[in-house]
Design a protein around this motif. Structure first.
Motif, PDB file in Angstrom:
ATOM      1  N   ASP A   1       0.863  -1.180   0.000  1.00  0.00           N
ATOM      2  CA  ASP A   1       0.000   0.000   0.000  1.00  0.00           C
ATOM      3  C   ASP A   1       0.904   1.235   0.000  1.00  0.00           C
ATOM      4  OD1 ASP A   1      -2.396  -1.403   0.148  1.00  0.00           O
ATOM      5  OD2 ASP A   1      -2.319  -1.511   2.332  1.00  0.00           O
TER       6      ASP A   1
ATOM      7  N   GLU B   1      -5.736   9.764   5.314  1.00  0.00           N
ATOM      8  CA  GLU B   1      -5.690   8.447   4.670  1.00  0.00           C
ATOM      9  C   GLU B   1      -4.844   7.481   5.510  1.00  0.00           C
ATOM     10  OE1 GLU B   1      -4.542   6.509   0.378  1.00  0.00           O
ATOM     11  OE2 GLU B   1      -4.538   8.696   0.506  1.00  0.00           O
TER      12      GLU B   1
ATOM     13  N   SER C   1      -6.871   6.363   8.475  1.00  0.00           N
ATOM     14  CA  SER C   1      -7.875   5.360   8.089  1.00  0.00           C
ATOM     15  C   SER C   1      -7.214   3.992   7.948  1.00  0.00           C
ATOM     16  CB  SER C   1      -8.521   5.670   6.739  1.00  0.00           C
ATOM     17  OG  SER C   1      -8.981   6.965   6.704  1.00  0.00           O
ATOM     18  N   TRP C   2      -6.037   3.975   7.346  1.00  0.00           N
ATOM     19  CA  TRP C   2      -5.291   2.711   7.180  1.00  0.00           C
ATOM     20  C   TRP C   2      -5.062   2.088   8.553  1.00  0.00           C
ATOM     21  CZ3 TRP C   2      -0.908   0.151   8.651  1.00  0.00           C
ATOM     22  CH2 TRP C   2      -0.429  -0.862   7.808  1.00  0.00           C
TER      23      TRP C   2
ATOM     24  N   THR D   1      -6.557   2.795  11.577  1.00  0.00           N
ATOM     25  CA  THR D   1      -7.720   2.435  12.390  1.00  0.00           C
ATOM     26  C   THR D   1      -8.420   1.195  11.821  1.00  0.00           C
ATOM     27  OG1 THR D   1      -8.932   4.161  11.208  1.00  0.00           O
ATOM     28  CG2 THR D   1      -8.177   4.702  13.390  1.00  0.00           C
ATOM     29  N   ALA D   2      -8.397   1.053  10.482  1.00  0.00           N
ATOM     30  CA  ALA D   2      -9.000  -0.153   9.889  1.00  0.00           C
ATOM     31  C   ALA D   2      -8.268  -1.394  10.382  1.00  0.00           C
ATOM     32  CB  ALA D   2      -8.944  -0.076   8.369  1.00  0.00           C
ATOM     33  N   ARG D   3      -6.948  -1.317  10.453  1.00  0.00           N
ATOM     34  CA  ARG D   3      -6.171  -2.468  10.907  1.00  0.00           C
ATOM     35  C   ARG D   3      -6.337  -2.702  12.405  1.00  0.00           C
ATOM     36  NH1 ARG D   3      -5.302  -1.015   6.376  1.00  0.00           N
ATOM     37  NH2 ARG D   3      -4.671  -2.517   4.800  1.00  0.00           N
ATOM     38  N   HIS D   4      -6.506  -1.635  13.141  1.00  0.00           N
ATOM     39  CA  HIS D   4      -6.740  -1.800  14.571  1.00  0.00           C
ATOM     40  C   HIS D   4      -8.078  -2.500  14.815  1.00  0.00           C
ATOM     41  CE1 HIS D   4      -8.556  -0.506  18.411  1.00  0.00           C
ATOM     42  NE2 HIS D   4      -7.454  -1.067  18.832  1.00  0.00           N
ATOM     43  N   ARG D   5      -9.089  -2.094  14.052  1.00  0.00           N
ATOM     44  CA  ARG D   5     -10.408  -2.725  14.195  1.00  0.00           C
ATOM     45  C   ARG D   5     -10.311  -4.220  13.903  1.00  0.00           C
ATOM     46  NH1 ARG D   5     -12.623   1.896  12.066  1.00  0.00           N
ATOM     47  NH2 ARG D   5     -12.477   1.107   9.947  1.00  0.00           N
ATOM     48  N   LYS D   6      -9.570  -4.538  12.856  1.00  0.00           N
ATOM     49  CA  LYS D   6      -9.407  -5.932  12.455  1.00  0.00           C
ATOM     50  C   LYS D   6      -8.712  -6.733  13.560  1.00  0.00           C
ATOM     51  CE  LYS D   6      -7.477  -8.390   8.554  1.00  0.00           C
ATOM     52  NZ  LYS D   6      -6.469  -8.227   7.509  1.00  0.00           N
TER      53      LYS D   6
ATOM     54  N   GLY E   1     -13.156  -5.726  16.527  1.00  0.00           N
ATOM     55  CA  GLY E   1     -14.280  -4.827  16.751  1.00  0.00           C
ATOM     56  C   GLY E   1     -14.343  -4.306  18.169  1.00  0.00           C
TER      57      GLY E   1
END
Lengths: 223, 113
Positions: free
Chosen positions: A190, A204, A207-208, A210-215, A219
């Motif tokens: 990426d 951006e 977002s990269w 926080t998306a990985r933290h959520r994963k 959740g």
């Protein structure tokens, strides 16, 4: 007399990497191994990230530096736990050095742990320390041919941040070249262009992250 | 200079393997090093020489067998060697490449007296 050994040279490192990983999993920490050459903007990125995530996600930092504690001082101003590892002559952090910092951190109170590696495009890529992702920063003042010169780091990284894009017009750095060179080594990498000075691209990057933290946290957690 | 850390690990592993055999001297260590590990043989040999001093591995010959990068195409199943870090299938042009060689860094065997 010849004796068979068949042992991985870095197995001691990889065993401790595994132990670190277990601890991080238990505490739902997303762990990044942040690498770049000296002066590319690792600490600046962490300062900006701490500022943006304040009150949303809890950051923790382990900083590797050959001599001084300046980087940890810069980061702890943001009220986030920062442990400095002065590596002496070592040019990289290994799993054992990272493990030695962990008792000094309250891991259950950290969402994202960033291991800021020693500034160096070669050695840090060799040693896994327990990270989920390797993230590297290439700054435009370094040159767009760097992926070809230091292939392992670009091959191993999940994300390349191209920093200092506010300086692009003063350099001969060609963004398309840098992207193409990095993708040649690592087609899945990426790439996000940022400037820690004027804030471009940081949304951006967040977002990269926080998306990985959520994963990683499934959740749960505080985001 | 990650060669320093690598040299230390090589020495530790060799000394422990030789110790189990009751060896009095290690004469040769055969190491396999993938191209992707970025090991500089000259530097590694130098670091190893320094560290092995005053151990039974002092003066041991560190033989480094370099392994080129190779890949397997996940689309057409071709196997090929990867030159100049071009991770593209030579047969079908796919970029879905699995690296099958070039990342190893291990001690194959040692010779003792």
């Amino acid at each position: 007399m010849k004796i068979n050994v068949m042992q991985d040279v870095l197995q001691a490192n990889d065993r401790i990497d595994g132990e670190n990983r277990q601890l991080f999993k238990k505490n739902h920490n997303l762990v990044l191994n942040l690498m770049s050459s000296p002066g590319a903007g690792k600490t600046s990125l962490l300062e900006k990230t701490a500022e943006i995530l304040a009150g949303k996600l809890r950051l923790g930092v382990i900083v590797g530096d050959i001599e001084t504690t300046r980087d940890a001082d810069r980061i702890s101003r943001f009220n986030i736990p920062a442990i400095q590892l002065t590596t002496g002559t070592a040019c990289h952090l290994d799993a054992n050095m990272v493990a030695s910092a962990l008792p000094h951190l309250e891991l259950d109170k950290i969402d994202i742990l960033v291991v800021e590696n020693v500034g160096n495009l070669v050695c840090p890529a060799e040693f896994i320390v327990g990270e989920d992702y390797k993230v590297m920063i290439l700054s435009v003042t370094e040159g767009d041919e760097k992926p070809l010169k230091y292939p392992l780091m670009f091959r191993e990284s999940s994300l390349m941040l191209i920093n200092k894009i506010d300086l692009l017009q003063y350099t001969n750095f060609i963004l398309e070249e840098a992207r193409a060179n990095a993708r040649k080594i690592n087609p899945a990498i990426d790439i996000i262009e940022i400037s820690c000075t004027n804030g471009a691209g940081l949304d951006e990057w967040i977002s990269w992250l926080t998306a990985r933290h959520r994963k990683k946290s499934g959740g749960a957690g505080h985001a | 200079m990650h060669e320093m850390g690598i040299a230390q690990n090589i020495l530790d592993i060799a000394l422990s393997a030789a110790g189990k055999e009751g060896a009095s001297k290690i004469t040769r260590i055969n190491l396999v090093a993938g191209e992707l590990r970025g090991v500089v043989p000259l530097q590694l040999t130098f670091c190893f020489g320094l560290m092995a001093k005053d151990t039974i591995a002092s003066g041991a010959y560190l033989n480094i067998e370099e392994v080129p990068v190779s890949g397997h195409c996940n689309d057409c199943s071709a196997d090929f060697s990867i030159k100049e870090y071009e991770y593209v299938c030579l047969k079908c042009g796919s970029t879905k490449i699995q690296v099958t060689g070039g990342t190893e860094l291990s001690i194959k065997d040692i010779e003792i007296e």
